[in-house]
Motif scaffolding. Structure first.
Motif, PDB file in Angstrom:
ATOM      1  N   GLY A  21      11.835   0.556  -6.056  1.00  0.00           N
ATOM      2  CA  GLY A  21      12.745   1.617  -5.642  1.00  0.00           C
ATOM      3  C   GLY A  21      12.487   2.954  -6.310  1.00  0.00           C
ATOM      4  O   GLY A  21      13.146   3.944  -5.995  1.00  0.00           O
ATOM      5  N   SER A  22      11.523   3.019  -7.218  1.00  0.00           N
ATOM      6  CA  SER A  22      11.204   4.294  -7.880  1.00  0.00           C
ATOM      7  C   SER A  22      10.410   5.179  -6.927  1.00  0.00           C
ATOM      8  O   SER A  22       9.496   4.721  -6.256  1.00  0.00           O
ATOM      9  N   ASP A  23      10.778   6.471  -6.872  1.00  0.00           N
ATOM     10  CA  ASP A  23      10.080   7.390  -5.981  1.00  0.00           C
ATOM     11  C   ASP A  23      10.528   8.822  -6.267  1.00  0.00           C
ATOM     12  O   ASP A  23      11.525   9.054  -6.947  1.00  0.00           O
ATOM     13  N   LEU A  24       9.775   9.767  -5.727  1.00  0.00           N
ATOM     14  CA  LEU A  24      10.130  11.184  -5.745  1.00  0.00           C
ATOM     15  C   LEU A  24       9.998  11.698  -4.317  1.00  0.00           C
ATOM     16  O   LEU A  24       8.911  11.623  -3.724  1.00  0.00           O
ATOM     17  N   TRP A  25      11.088  12.217  -3.763  1.00  0.00           N
ATOM     18  CA  TRP A  25      11.080  12.769  -2.411  1.00  0.00           C
ATOM     19  C   TRP A  25      12.369  13.553  -2.211  1.00  0.00           C
ATOM     20  O   TRP A  25      13.408  13.196  -2.777  1.00  0.00           O
ATOM     21  N   ARG A  26      12.312  14.593  -1.371  1.00  0.00           N
ATOM     22  CA  ARG A  26      13.511  15.372  -1.053  1.00  0.00           C
ATOM     23  C   ARG A  26      13.603  15.638   0.448  1.00  0.00           C
ATOM     24  O   ARG A  26      12.870  16.466   0.985  1.00  0.00           O
ATOM     25  N   THR A  27      14.436  14.900   1.123  1.00  0.00           N
ATOM     26  CA  THR A  27      14.993  15.188   2.439  1.00  0.00           C
ATOM     27  C   THR A  27      14.039  15.073   3.632  1.00  0.00           C
ATOM     28  O   THR A  27      14.315  14.303   4.548  1.00  0.00           O
ATOM     29  N   THR A  28      12.961  15.814   3.683  1.00  0.00           N
ATOM     30  CA  THR A  28      12.139  15.970   4.886  1.00  0.00           C
ATOM     31  C   THR A  28      11.869  14.638   5.587  1.00  0.00           C
ATOM     32  O   THR A  28      11.405  13.684   4.969  1.00  0.00           O
ATOM     33  N   SER A  29      12.138  14.595   6.865  1.00  0.00           N
ATOM     34  CA  SER A  29      11.872  13.487   7.771  1.00  0.00           C
ATOM     35  C   SER A  29      12.712  12.234   7.488  1.00  0.00           C
ATOM     36  O   SER A  29      13.226  11.629   8.396  1.00  0.00           O
ATOM     37  N   GLN A  61       3.525  -0.999   0.237  1.00  0.00           N
ATOM     38  CA  GLN A  61       3.695   0.284   0.906  1.00  0.00           C
ATOM     39  C   GLN A  61       4.232   1.336  -0.073  1.00  0.00           C
ATOM     40  O   GLN A  61       5.233   1.110  -0.748  1.00  0.00           O
ATOM     41  N   PHE A  62       3.544   2.451  -0.166  1.00  0.00           N
ATOM     42  CA  PHE A  62       3.881   3.631  -0.967  1.00  0.00           C
ATOM     43  C   PHE A  62       3.724   3.452  -2.474  1.00  0.00           C
ATOM     44  O   PHE A  62       4.161   4.315  -3.238  1.00  0.00           O
ATOM     45  N   ASP A  63       3.088   2.344  -2.949  1.00  0.00           N
ATOM     46  CA  ASP A  63       2.707   2.287  -4.369  1.00  0.00           C
ATOM     47  C   ASP A  63       1.888   3.536  -4.662  1.00  0.00           C
ATOM     48  O   ASP A  63       1.011   3.913  -3.873  1.00  0.00           O
ATOM     49  N   GLN A  64       2.145   4.194  -5.815  1.00  0.00           N
ATOM     50  CA  GLN A  64       1.470   5.467  -6.084  1.00  0.00           C
ATOM     51  C   GLN A  64       1.316   5.728  -7.572  1.00  0.00           C
ATOM     52  O   GLN A  64       2.091   5.228  -8.383  1.00  0.00           O
ATOM     53  N   LEU A  83      -0.727   3.986  -1.524  1.00  0.00           N
ATOM     54  CA  LEU A  83      -0.996   3.052  -0.437  1.00  0.00           C
ATOM     55  C   LEU A  83      -0.003   3.353   0.677  1.00  0.00           C
ATOM     56  O   LEU A  83       1.207   3.213   0.490  1.00  0.00           O
ATOM     57  N   ALA A  84      -0.499   3.818   1.814  1.00  0.00           N
ATOM     58  CA  ALA A  84       0.370   4.145   2.946  1.00  0.00           C
ATOM     59  C   ALA A  84      -0.205   3.542   4.215  1.00  0.00           C
ATOM     60  O   ALA A  84      -1.376   3.758   4.532  1.00  0.00           O
ATOM     61  N   ASP A  85       0.608   2.783   4.888  1.00  0.00           N
ATOM     62  CA  ASP A  85       0.224   2.141   6.142  1.00  0.00           C
ATOM     63  C   ASP A  85      -1.031   1.285   5.978  1.00  0.00           C
ATOM     64  O   ASP A  85      -1.904   1.268   6.841  1.00  0.00           O
ATOM     65  N   GLY A  86      -1.135   0.616   4.824  1.00  0.00           N
ATOM     66  CA  GLY A  86      -2.221  -0.324   4.575  1.00  0.00           C
ATOM     67  C   GLY A  86      -3.520   0.284   4.106  1.00  0.00           C
ATOM     68  O   GLY A  86      -4.505  -0.432   3.920  1.00  0.00           O
ATOM     69  N   VAL A  87      -3.565   1.614   3.899  1.00  0.00           N
ATOM     70  CA  VAL A  87      -4.792   2.293   3.485  1.00  0.00           C
ATOM     71  C   VAL A  87      -4.506   3.128   2.239  1.00  0.00           C
ATOM     72  O   VAL A  87      -3.488   3.818   2.174  1.00  0.00           O
ATOM     73  N   LEU A  88      -5.417   3.088   1.266  1.00  0.00           N
ATOM     74  CA  LEU A  88      -5.269   3.943   0.104  1.00  0.00           C
ATOM     75  C   LEU A  88      -5.507   5.386   0.536  1.00  0.00           C
ATOM     76  O   LEU A  88      -6.482   5.681   1.224  1.00  0.00           O
ATOM     77  N   GLN A  89      -4.601   6.278   0.137  1.00  0.00           N
ATOM     78  CA  GLN A  89      -4.642   7.672   0.546  1.00  0.00           C
ATOM     79  C   GLN A  89      -4.656   8.566  -0.692  1.00  0.00           C
ATOM     80  O   GLN A  89      -3.970   8.290  -1.672  1.00  0.00           O
ATOM     81  N   LEU A  90      -5.414   9.639  -0.631  1.00  0.00           N
ATOM     82  CA  LEU A  90      -5.416  10.685  -1.639  1.00  0.00           C
ATOM     83  C   LEU A  90      -4.550  11.811  -1.101  1.00  0.00           C
ATOM     84  O   LEU A  90      -4.734  12.240   0.035  1.00  0.00           O
ATOM     85  N   PRO A 158       8.113   2.447  -4.483  1.00  0.00           N
ATOM     86  CA  PRO A 158       9.311   2.575  -3.662  1.00  0.00           C
ATOM     87  C   PRO A 158       9.781   1.307  -2.954  1.00  0.00           C
ATOM     88  O   PRO A 158      10.973   1.132  -2.751  1.00  0.00           O
ATOM     89  N   THR A 159       8.854   0.415  -2.575  1.00  0.00           N
ATOM     90  CA  THR A 159       9.262  -0.686  -1.701  1.00  0.00           C
ATOM     91  C   THR A 159       9.215  -2.072  -2.321  1.00  0.00           C
ATOM     92  O   THR A 159       9.798  -2.999  -1.761  1.00  0.00           O
ATOM     93  N   CYS A 160       8.525  -2.234  -3.438  1.00  0.00           N
ATOM     94  CA  CYS A 160       8.317  -3.587  -3.952  1.00  0.00           C
ATOM     95  C   CYS A 160       7.998  -3.545  -5.440  1.00  0.00           C
ATOM     96  O   CYS A 160       7.305  -2.633  -5.899  1.00  0.00           O
ATOM     97  N   SER A 161       8.472  -4.521  -6.180  1.00  0.00           N
ATOM     98  CA  SER A 161       8.121  -4.601  -7.601  1.00  0.00           C
ATOM     99  C   SER A 161       6.692  -5.117  -7.753  1.00  0.00           C
ATOM    100  O   SER A 161       6.106  -5.633  -6.809  1.00  0.00           O
ATOM    101  N   GLY A 162       6.136  -4.960  -8.945  1.00  0.00           N
ATOM    102  CA  GLY A 162       4.833  -5.542  -9.230  1.00  0.00           C
ATOM    103  C   GLY A 162       3.717  -4.558  -9.480  1.00  0.00           C
ATOM    104  O   GLY A 162       2.640  -4.955  -9.901  1.00  0.00           O
ATOM    105  N   LEU A 163       3.939  -3.266  -9.231  1.00  0.00           N
ATOM    106  CA  LEU A 163       2.874  -2.297  -9.482  1.00  0.00           C
ATOM    107  C   LEU A 163       2.726  -2.063 -10.983  1.00  0.00           C
ATOM    108  O   LEU A 163       3.673  -1.678 -11.657  1.00  0.00           O
TER     109      LEU A 163
END
Length: 181
Positions: A21-29, A61-64, A83-90, A158-163
């Motif tokens: 559940g840890s994350d940083l985000w503000r509002t958009t979308s 999903q969204f590990d960062q 990790l977004a939609d199954g692909v590592l993203q920069l 954001p979505t799962c423990s273990g990172l």
């Protein structure tokens, strides 16, 4: 900022376990505000660059992991891999009241050492990243809010423990002298 549930030393490395559940985000979308990401911050003076090196087994999903540059809860930039939609993203998220997000796939970086570098010069932040000995990739050029800033390592799950992120280095060095080599 937001101490993680577990931190351990392994020789010179720092092993950080991110809370679910840890994350940083503000509002958009998405319509929500999250200010629960884990960060170890220090002062970020003009004319310096921060570099963080890390290795992580991104699986949910969204590990960062990467860098956070922060003025306050409504003005910050995070840059790194996710990790977004199954692909590592920069990518990077620039937040000035609301967040934006830009990414590019780097599936070949999964399980590899990554270095993220943010250079502060005047009113601009230049973010670059690389894995191994490859050339630096330009990630983002973004405006900075005026005033004092903090910078440091960041991780979120954001979505799962273990990172668990193995941070191998964090350093402040002289800022890049120009945007282009």
């Amino acid at each position: 900022m937001n101490p993680p549930p577990q931190v351990a030393r392994d020789q010179d490395d720092l092993l950080v376990t991110a809370a679910e559940g840890s994350d940083l985000w503000r509002t958009t979308s998405y319509g929500f505000i999250h200010d629960t990401g884990h960060a170890l911050l220090t002062d970020f003076p003009d004319g310096t660059a921060a570099e963080v090196s890390f290795i992580a087994d991104f699986s949910a999903q969204f590990d960062q992991a990467g860098l956070l540059i922060r003025a306050d809860a409504e003005q910050w930039i995070k840059a790194g891999v996710e990790l977004a939609d199954g692909v590592l993203q920069l990518g990077a998220v620039v937040t000035r009241g609301v967040s934006d997000w830009s990414v590019a796939p780097v599936p070949e970086w999964l399980g590899q050492a990554v270095v993220v570098r943010a250079s502060r010069k005047g009113n601009a932040l230049t973010v670059r990243a690389r894995s191994g000995d490859e050339p630096w990739r330009l990630v983002r050029v973004a405006p900075l809010p005026p005033g004092p800033l903090s910078v440091g390592l960041l991780c979120c799950a954001p979505t799962c423990s273990g990172l668990v992120v193995r941070f191998t280095d964090l350093r402040l060095v002289e800022a890049d002298q120009s945007l282009h080599p």
